[in-house]
Design a protein around this motif. Structure first.
Motif, mmCIF file in Angstrom:
data_model
loop_
_atom_site.group_PDB
_atom_site.id
_atom_site.type_symbol
_atom_site.label_atom_id
_atom_site.label_comp_id
_atom_site.label_asym_id
_atom_site.label_seq_id
_atom_site.Cartn_x
_atom_site.Cartn_y
_atom_site.Cartn_z
ATOM 1 N N ASP A 1 -5.331 -8.469 -2.020
ATOM 2 C CA ASP A 1 -4.954 -7.081 -1.739
ATOM 3 C C ASP A 1 -5.911 -6.349 -0.802
ATOM 4 N N ARG A 2 -6.818 -7.060 -0.157
ATOM 5 C CA ARG A 2 -7.693 -6.437 0.846
ATOM 6 C C ARG A 2 -7.649 -7.240 2.137
ATOM 7 N N TRP A 3 -7.971 -6.551 3.234
ATOM 8 C CA TRP A 3 -8.113 -7.168 4.560
ATOM 9 C C TRP A 3 -6.821 -7.834 5.054
ATOM 10 N N TYR A 4 -5.695 -7.450 4.489
ATOM 11 C CA TYR A 4 -4.379 -8.014 4.813
ATOM 12 C C TYR A 4 -4.311 -9.512 4.524
ATOM 13 N N ASP B 1 3.682 -6.849 14.108
ATOM 14 C CA ASP B 1 2.334 -6.969 14.665
ATOM 15 C C ASP B 1 1.683 -8.309 14.355
ATOM 16 N N MET B 2 2.178 -9.042 13.354
ATOM 17 C CA MET B 2 1.643 -10.368 13.072
ATOM 18 C C MET B 2 2.333 -11.449 13.900
ATOM 19 N N GLY B 3 3.197 -11.027 14.811
ATOM 20 C CA GLY B 3 3.818 -11.956 15.738
ATOM 21 C C GLY B 3 3.069 -11.976 17.053
ATOM 22 N N ARG C 1 0.264 -6.112 -4.386
ATOM 23 C CA ARG C 1 -0.016 -7.347 -3.664
ATOM 24 C C ARG C 1 -0.677 -7.083 -2.312
ATOM 25 N N ASN C 2 -0.277 -6.016 -1.650
ATOM 26 C CA ASN C 2 -0.779 -5.743 -0.306
ATOM 27 C C ASN C 2 -2.008 -4.845 -0.286
ATOM 28 N N GLY C 3 -2.102 -3.925 -1.233
ATOM 29 C CA GLY C 3 -3.229 -3.005 -1.264
ATOM 30 C C GLY C 3 -2.980 -1.772 -0.406
ATOM 31 N N PRO C 4 -3.650 -0.671 -0.731
ATOM 32 C CA PRO C 4 -3.383 0.597 -0.037
ATOM 33 C C PRO C 4 -3.735 0.584 1.437
ATOM 34 N N ALA C 5 -4.785 -0.117 1.825
ATOM 35 C CA ALA C 5 -5.173 -0.134 3.242
ATOM 36 C C ALA C 5 -4.087 -0.791 4.091
ATOM 37 N N ALA C 6 -3.519 -1.887 3.601
ATOM 38 C CA ALA C 6 -2.467 -2.567 4.352
ATOM 39 C C ALA C 6 -1.221 -1.703 4.462
ATOM 40 N N LEU C 7 -0.847 -1.037 3.373
ATOM 41 C CA LEU C 7 0.334 -0.193 3.409
ATOM 42 C C LEU C 7 0.157 0.976 4.371
ATOM 43 N N THR D 1 -2.202 -12.840 5.936
ATOM 44 C CA THR D 1 -2.910 -13.869 6.705
ATOM 45 C C THR D 1 -3.143 -15.130 5.893
ATOM 46 N N VAL D 2 -3.392 -14.998 4.604
ATOM 47 C CA VAL D 2 -3.527 -16.152 3.709
ATOM 48 C C VAL D 2 -2.251 -16.384 2.917
#
Length: 335
Positions: free
Chosen positions: A188-191, A297-299, A37-43, A195-196
């Protein structure tokens, strides 16, 4: 008397919970789903981010010092949503909620005048939700935190009626904080998963509560929606139109969807002063509470500054900064 500044969206990390589920059947599958769901870049970004914030997530002294720097007097502390683990069997789920409730209560007990807490209920085992809420209240917590859904169940599921009944009767707070979006790999890209995904899940969950009539049946439910309720409050006109134009949309709830916003609470974490002003217009200045998503960090590192940027009337500013939450927290539940 000066109204205290109250942050209702703050998290604690509980290593005891993760130790409980380590190595259990189902954990690897759940983590694989989270990774998809998150993708490797986000992890790759999230791991170091959390490690950097561990002291603020686990050490009450560090938490309190950070609150002082932010100008926050009181936090409503809830477990990290990563602790939901809505894949566990009934025996493990009961152990988990007890452990999470007790550990959160112990964390808050280090500064009871400044830290109030919420526990967990296992949404994937509806029959355990009532006992889990009772256990949380018995620990001195003010209520519980839930996700936007459990596998195979939305919040409109009749199986949750006993939970809503118990929460309404006791006056317990229910904090709606999604974890994981069912749009899966599309985000799964760009977080985008956050964000969505988070505002989408908020909007879907709240819509289930409204359109199914849960809020008609339980008008006294004290529910706080994280992330400003997601997309729903600022796009509620489309829901009202469907309710009035289509028999299928209007069949489950008695009133236009927008009228239910004034029965809910929303945190202020929308990252846009224009959206925050619209949230107050849609829900009412008495239904919005300061929220920071501490310390992720999303806060926001400056929740009061973010609120001030909306340039609200002084009375509304003070209400959101802490007046509304002080009233809500002071009322407290009745176990």
């Amino acid at each position: 008397m000066t109204v205290p500044t109250v942050d209702v969206h703050a998290h604690v990390l509980l290593p005891e919970v993760e130790a409980l589920v380590a190595g259990l059947d189902g954990l690897a599958e759940a983590r694989a789903l989270d990774a998809r769901r998150n993708g490797p870049a986000a992890l790759a970004v999230s791991g170091p981010m959390v490690r950097k914030r561990l002291p603020r997530l686990t050490d009450p002294a560090v938490r309190l010092a950070t609150m002082d720097a932010q100008g926050v007097d009181v936090q409503l502390v809830s477990p990290s949503p990563s602790h939901y683990h809505y894949w566990t069997d009934e025996v493990t789920a009961e152990k988990l909620y007890r452990l999470a409730n007790e550990a959160t209560a112990a964390h808050c007990a280090t500064a009871p005048d400044r830290l109030r807490g919420l526990g967990l209920v296992p949404l994937h085992h509806p029959d355990l939700c009532g006992p889990a809420l009772d256990h949380a209240l018995g620990q001195g917590l003010l209520g519980v935190e839930i996700s936007s859904h459990a596998p195979g169940r939305d919040l409109s599921d009749p199986a949750y009626e006993p939970l809503w009944t118990r929460a309404e009767r006791t006056g317990a707070i229910v904090f709606l904080h999604p974890f994981g979006c069912t749009l899966d790999e599309r985000l799964d890209r760009w977080y985008l998963s956050n964000t969505v995904g988070q505002p989408t899940e908020n909007a879907v969950a709240l819509s289930h509560l409204i359109f199914s009539g849960v809020l008609d049946r339980h008008p006294g439910l004290k529910l706080i929606a994280a992330h400003g309720g997601g997309y729903l409050p600022t796009h509620i006109g489309r829901s009202d139109h469907a309710w009035s134009a289509r028999s299928d949309a209007g069949a489950g709830c008695a009133h236009p969807p927008s009228s239910y916003l004034g029965r809910l609470y929303f945190d202020s974490l929308v990252h846009d002063p224009h959206v925050l002003r619209e949230l107050l217009r849609a829900a009412g200045a008495d239904r919005v509470l300061l929220g920071s998503d501490f310390p992720f960090d999303m806060g926001t590192e400056d929740p009061v500054g973010a609120l001030r940027a909306a340039r609200l009337p002084e009375a509304d500013f003070d209400a959101v900064r802490g007046g509304n939450a002080t009233t809500l927290l002071t009322e407290g539940p009745t176990p």
